[in-house]
Write an enzyme that holds these catalytic residues in place. Sequence first.
Site, mmCIF file in Angstrom:
data_model
loop_
_atom_site.group_PDB
_atom_site.id
_atom_site.type_symbol
_atom_site.label_atom_id
_atom_site.label_comp_id
_atom_site.label_asym_id
_atom_site.label_seq_id
_atom_site.Cartn_x
_atom_site.Cartn_y
_atom_site.Cartn_z
ATOM 1 N N ASP A 1 -0.189 3.865 1.244
ATOM 2 C CA ASP A 1 -0.755 4.527 2.312
ATOM 3 C C ASP A 1 0.333 4.376 3.615
ATOM 4 O O ASP A 1 0.419 5.237 4.393
ATOM 5 C CB ASP A 1 -1.833 4.206 2.554
ATOM 6 C CG ASP A 1 -2.912 4.780 1.606
ATOM 7 O OD1 ASP A 1 -2.745 5.867 0.988
ATOM 8 O OD2 ASP A 1 -3.890 4.029 1.091
ATOM 9 N N THR B 1 0.863 -1.225 0.088
ATOM 10 C CA THR B 1 0.056 0.105 0.014
ATOM 11 C C THR B 1 0.848 1.392 -0.063
ATOM 12 O O THR B 1 1.866 1.180 0.724
ATOM 13 C CB THR B 1 -0.967 0.184 1.154
ATOM 14 O OG1 THR B 1 -1.598 1.438 1.208
ATOM 15 C CG2 THR B 1 -0.372 0.004 2.301
#
Length: 407
Positions: free
Chosen positions: A142, A140
């Site tokens: 993020d 990810t």
Amino acid sequence: MKNVIVGQSGGPTAVINSSLLGVYRTAKERGADNVYGMVHGIKGLIDGKVVNLSEVLTCDLDMDLLKRTPSSFLGSCRYKLPEPKEDGNLYKKIFAFLDKLQISAFLYIGGNDSMDTIKKLSDYAEQTKSEIKFIGVPKTIDNDLAVTDHTPGYGSAAKYIAATVKEIIRDGLVYDYPVVSIVEIMGRNAGWLTAAASLAGGEDCEGVDGIYLPERVFDVDKFVADVGSLLKANRSVVIAVSEGVKIADGRYVCELAEHVDYVDAFGHKQLAGTARYLAGRVACKYGVKTRAIELSSLQRCASHIMSRVDMTEAYNAGGAAVKAAFEGRSGQVITLKRVSDDPYMCITEPAPVGLIANIEKKVPPEWITEDGRGVTSELKHYIFPLIQAEIEPLWVDGLPRHIRLMK
């Protein structure tokens, strides 16, 4: 017979296919007869859509292109598996299909929601005495997975953000009149990506004038006042803001401008328009030229500027997942463990999926400046090793060459 199946899920990254390659190569090296790919993740598997990767990765050039190709080669999905008690027949269908393919190891490359899928499948396998092993491969941009030091995909996205913001800063200084540039960066609840904008500052660059993360409550009026103070001393103002910043009542700033209708299978609202809203407020208040710059999906697909460190760690995570499954582990996720900063060294280590699934890792409070408008040197020191070195694209006719799955 050792057959392996692998899928990709959630938002893609610049290096997600390096993890896929790590799974494929390691599985074949360890004696797997077949390595299957789920087309569009678990949703594709439910629909019976799989490919034999040996039939699509036919030569070394294919594999060299794969690790340089952004997005998910196999396709992705955002599909939330119900609990077994809610739809036991669905699980029977999934496991019957896996048994038909004689699967011994199921690898899933994804983020938080994807690890939820691994947990549910591994729990069901344990309850039904299935011998299939389920292992998660982290991914990810993020960087919000618990336990792991960082996630594959984050380093390349951080490199793109820092380099792009640095260019935006140079561009803003072209004119002899004031310009305010507000750069909207991905990050729903965690500000790791936006924090990467701090790396733009250096001996050849002034750096950003403010960094606003979702870990702190956002005050729109104070933000506008902060910009006004900056304009008194600067011809150009460049600010990085997370798409997920919220005001005191819990609403996203982007919701102040327009209603957000789209919600995905995991209950996530589509976030966009934060920079546009703030740029409009600043323009109305001060009558200056403003730019709202949304990096959007560019943050996760810029393979031409991927970090070699990131690519290598993504590949290693895929290989480590196969190794863990072949050693009899299940219900686990491969994590990255930083063992040294100088020189930078990182190893892989399996961890129980229950420690990771549905848990968000946010930027620690001590890494955010007291005024909430920046990040500390400790955070920059944490990110810096992850963006190091490059991998050159394979250029054809002046453009990077990619590989795609022909369906």
